[in-house]
Design an enzyme around this catalytic site. Structure first.
Site, short mmCIF file in Angstrom:
data_model
loop_
_atom_site.label_atom_id
_atom_site.label_comp_id
_atom_site.label_asym_id
_atom_site.label_seq_id
_atom_site.Cartn_x
_atom_site.Cartn_y
_atom_site.Cartn_z
N ASP A 360 13.72 -7.60 11.75
CA ASP A 360 13.06 -6.69 10.81
C ASP A 360 12.72 -5.32 11.39
OD1 ASP A 360 13.29 -8.46 8.80
OD2 ASP A 360 11.31 -9.36 9.08
N HIS A 481 13.65 -9.82 1.15
CA HIS A 481 14.78 -9.39 1.95
C HIS A 481 16.09 -10.01 1.46
CE1 HIS A 481 11.87 -8.82 5.60
NE2 HIS A 481 11.60 -8.03 4.58
N ASP A 483 18.52 -10.96 3.15
CA ASP A 483 19.01 -12.04 4.03
C ASP A 483 18.36 -13.39 3.69
OD1 ASP A 483 16.47 -11.80 5.15
OD2 ASP A 483 17.19 -11.68 7.23
N CYS A 664 15.92 -13.92 10.49
CA CYS A 664 14.78 -13.00 10.55
C CYS A 664 14.25 -12.88 11.98
CB CYS A 664 13.62 -13.51 9.68
SG CYS A 664 14.08 -13.88 8.00
#
Ligand SMILES: *[C@@H]1O[C@H](CO)[C@@H](O)[C@H](O)[C@H]1NC(C)=O
Ligand SMILES: *[C@@H]1O[C@H](CO)[C@@H](O)[C@H](O)[C@H]1NC(C)=O
Ligand SMILES: *[C@@H]1O[C@H](CO)[C@@H](O)[C@H](O)[C@H]1NC(C)=O
Length: 682
Positions: A360, A481, A483, A664
């Site tokens: 991130d 997010h 992802d 992440c």
């Protein structure tokens, strides 16, 4: 590109003229003639080439030729002079009876001047490329390339090299583009003539020009000595935002002077990336009057864009954080990375201060010019406790750094770079994206409010141009997010990749199958310390959970349609992974009530790390059948068909419960594309 220059001559005077080889001088014969002239003749030395326009009937104008109202004498010179005034031209004027009325004499000195760059992009600065003054994309395009000098050659007081306006290490020169001033002519220019380099105020904010200390004089020993004494101290700054125009030395003989051009900023909303630099030869009029340019050469550069690297590119180095509670995860990752044969870099706690979200805080990319490339990290305005890592640990020699600064109030969870991904190369309706397309998540287009990726980062991404971004809808997720619901893996066939999407429908299908086969009592989350196990039957009976997942599936389907359209994908290019979500209430602004957003119900397998053919997948802790997790079995069977091997990593306590997973919590630096960005067809 050379335009003809109008030259004034006076009869009964000798004037000396400097002519740049390849350029053309025009003399209006009638305008400069003595009154009542009727005829003229022209004589010149062999190095001078001249003609009359319009072409007179007489084939030779060595003898008196009738003077026409608009006769123009065109003069060019084919070779550089060895000495000042070594070529001559005279114009004789005659009256009615061919009596001589006057005579104008030109003393000519020819010089060759060319400001050169690598306009054909082969890593070598060629001589006088006719296209050097403009920029064109594509394999048959042209135009030089400039890097932003955003790495740091300094070891002590570390700062990107762009922040100092001098060159302290010779190694810094390789991050700059070479520009060569090639000249040929007499030992010195005639009195009062000079060369200047210049650029516009706007361009000067994006570029600096340094001069090389040791000019390369090809065949003139005397001037070599002279100049060596002059510039022995370092690499003087020639052009900058403070100095837009500066005289540069003329060396004499056959000479090449090297300049180093340094890019200072990336393309952005207010900067298209193009830069021009001019070089002019100035002619003196007389003392106290400014010189006028009689010849200008121009070169153009484009600042190299920042390029992201998709999962399908070869990994180089994997980054993860070590925290007080992630031993299990670290162990799993260590094994996976070692097995795959890549480097592993662990960011320790003194640096990460408990912030484990390596994905991130930063995004790896690179910049490239024909002879040189280096990785560049884009630092997110997220600025968590990992904030110092990109600058302190990554920035260095041949490792660049760029960031965009946003106001605190404009930064949301969508500014974390788990929300910034890039697709593998695609072709969409005949349009090629050989570097793939950037993917970000934003608020649903119809939403009146919602979180978005901050404008400064979006502007930066769009301005790079070579990986035209796609905005997906990710604000339906609590963390928000992209992802969390999508990833790309390499594949041997079709488009050489598959899009993986989280799919609650695929999850329900799998659970119903288990129930049907008599495994309704198999339990999710079995063996986990702080998690209540839940049976397949129980999950299937939970109407509320089913409704939430229907909503999630429709959000993902909306994105699926966008991705199919924007990446030119078919159903066969997409694999649905069995993943369930749940909605959690999020406190909104006062008086507006609660907002519900989604989080993964069990470890979100799509949030994986892709290391070549090895996938590191969050261990889902699904229901076991014959001792094997049914979710893992399904995942493996989907991936094995593509020749991929699955490693399940236990991230439950230290990542999943904190609303993130393997992807992440990791980051991968990858090799650049083979494809050169300047070869893109735009
Ligand atoms: C070249 O010619 C000009 C004009 O005739 C003269 O002023 C100058 O001194 C000459 N230069 C040399 C080196 O002879
Ligand atoms: C550079 O040269 C071009 C073409 O000769 C001209 O249009 C431009 O204004 C010049 N720019 C500067 C900054 O001198
Ligand atoms: C969020 O960003 C997208 C993409 O740039 C833009 O189209 C949209 O208008 C923005 N939405 C909001 C709510 O600011």
């Amino acid at each position: 590109m050379i335009h003809p220059r109008t030259l004034r001559v006076d009869y009964d005077k000798t004037i000396s003229v400097v002519c740049v080889v390849g350029s053309e001088l025009n003399v209006n014969l009638n305008r400069s003639a003595p009154p009542s002239s009727r005829f003229f003749s022209v004589k010149c030395t062999p190095s001078v080439w001249c003609s009359i326009s319009p072409q007179p009937q007489e084939t030779s104008y060595l003898s008196p030729t009738p003077l026409n109202g608009n006769s123009v004498l065109l003069i060019t010179m084919t070779h550089a002079s060895e000495f000042e005034n070594d070529s001559k031209l005279s114009v004789w004027y005659y009256g009615e009876n061919k009596e001589v009325l006057g005579r104008a004499i030109l003393h000519l000195t020819a010089v060759e001047i060319s400001l050169d760059v690598d306009a054909d992009r082969d890593g070598v600065v060629e001589k006088d490329n006719p296209n050097k003054g403009s920029w064109k994309w594509g394999p048959d395009g042209h135009g030089a390339v400039l890097l932003v000098n955003c790495d740091s050659e300094r070891s002590f007081w570390k700062k990107p090299d762009t922040e100092q306006d001098y060159i302290s290490k010779v190694s810094d020169l390789k991050d700059m583009s070479v520009m060569v001033l090639r000249t040929k002519g007499p030992a010195k220019l005639p009195e009062g003539y000079k060369l200047t380099m210049h650029m516009s105020q706007g361009d000067a904010e994006s570029v600096r020009v340094f001069m090389s200390r040791s000019p390369e004089v090809v065949n003139n020993a005397q001037s070599k000595k002279l100049l060596y004494n002059y510039f022995v101290r370092g690499y003087p700054l020639v052009l900058s935002s403070e100095v837009l125009s500066q005289e540069v030395p003329y060396i004499g003989g056959v000479a090449e002077m090297k300049f180093y051009v340094e890019g200072l900023r990336f393309p952005d909303k207010d900067f298209d990336g193009l830069i021009s630099i001019n070089l002019s030869l100035l002619e003196p009029i007389c003392a106290g009057i400014p010189e006028t340019p009689i010849f200008t050469d121009k070169v153009m550069f484009r600042v190299a864009p920042w390029i992201m690297t998709p999962n399908t590119l070869k990994p180089v180095e994997v980054f993860i954080c070590s925290t007080s509670d992630n031993y299990q995860f670290l162990k799993g990752m260590r094994n996976l990375v070692a097995k795959s044969g890549y480097k592993l870099k662990i960011c320790h706690e003194y640096m990460n201060r408990g912030d484990r979200w390596m994905q991130d805080e930063l995004e790896f990319g690179y910049i490239e010019s024909p002879p040189h490339w280096f990785p560049v990290v884009l630092d997110s305005p997220r600025d968590g406790k990992l904030d110092d890592f990109p600058y302190n640990e990554l920035l260095g020699p041949d490792f660049g750094y760029v960031t965009r600064v946003a106001e605190r109030k404009d930064v949301s969870s969508l500014d974390s770079f788990g929300n910034l991904e890039v697709s593998p190369p695609v072709t969409v309706n005949g349009k090629n994206y050989p570097l793939g397309r950037i993917i970000i998540g934003v608020a649903f287009p119809t939403a009146t409010k919602g979180r978005n990726m901050t404008k400064v980062v979006q502007d930066f991404l769009w301005a790079q141009k070579v990986q035209e971004p796609i905005a997906l809808f990710s604000d339906w997720l609590l963390v928000g997010h992209v992802d969390e619901f999508m990833s790309f893996v390499p594949a041997p066939d079709r488009k050489h990749f598959r899009l993986l999407l989280a799919s609650p429908d695929a999850g329900y299908k799998l659970f119903r199958g288990l129930q049907k086969d008599g495994h309704g009592q198999a339990k999710l989350f079995e063996g986990l310390k702080y998690e209540e196990p839940r049976t397949v039957d129980d999950i299937l009976n939970d109407r509320h959970l089913q409704n939430e997942n229907n909503y999630v599936q429709s959000c993902i389907d909306w994105n699926r349609d966008v991705l199919k359209r924007e990446l030119g994908l078919d159903e066969e290019d997409i694999i649905d992974l069995p993943i369930l979500f749940k909605l959690v209430a999020e406190e909104e602004e006062e008086g507006k009530g609660n907002e519900y957003r989604a989080v993964a119900y069990y470890p979100d397998m799509v949030n994986m790390i892709v290391l070549g053919k090895n996938l590191g997948i969050p261990k889902p802790f699904g229901p076991k059948v014959n001792g094997r997790c049914a979710l893992e079995v399904e995942m493996c069977s989907l991936m094995e068909g593509l020749g991929l091997s699955c490693t399940f990593i236990d991230d439950f306590a230290s990542y999943h419960k904190l609303l993130g997973e393997v992807h992440c919590g990791s980051n991968v630096r990858r090799e650049p594309f083979d494809f050169k960005w300047w070869n893109l067809e735009m």
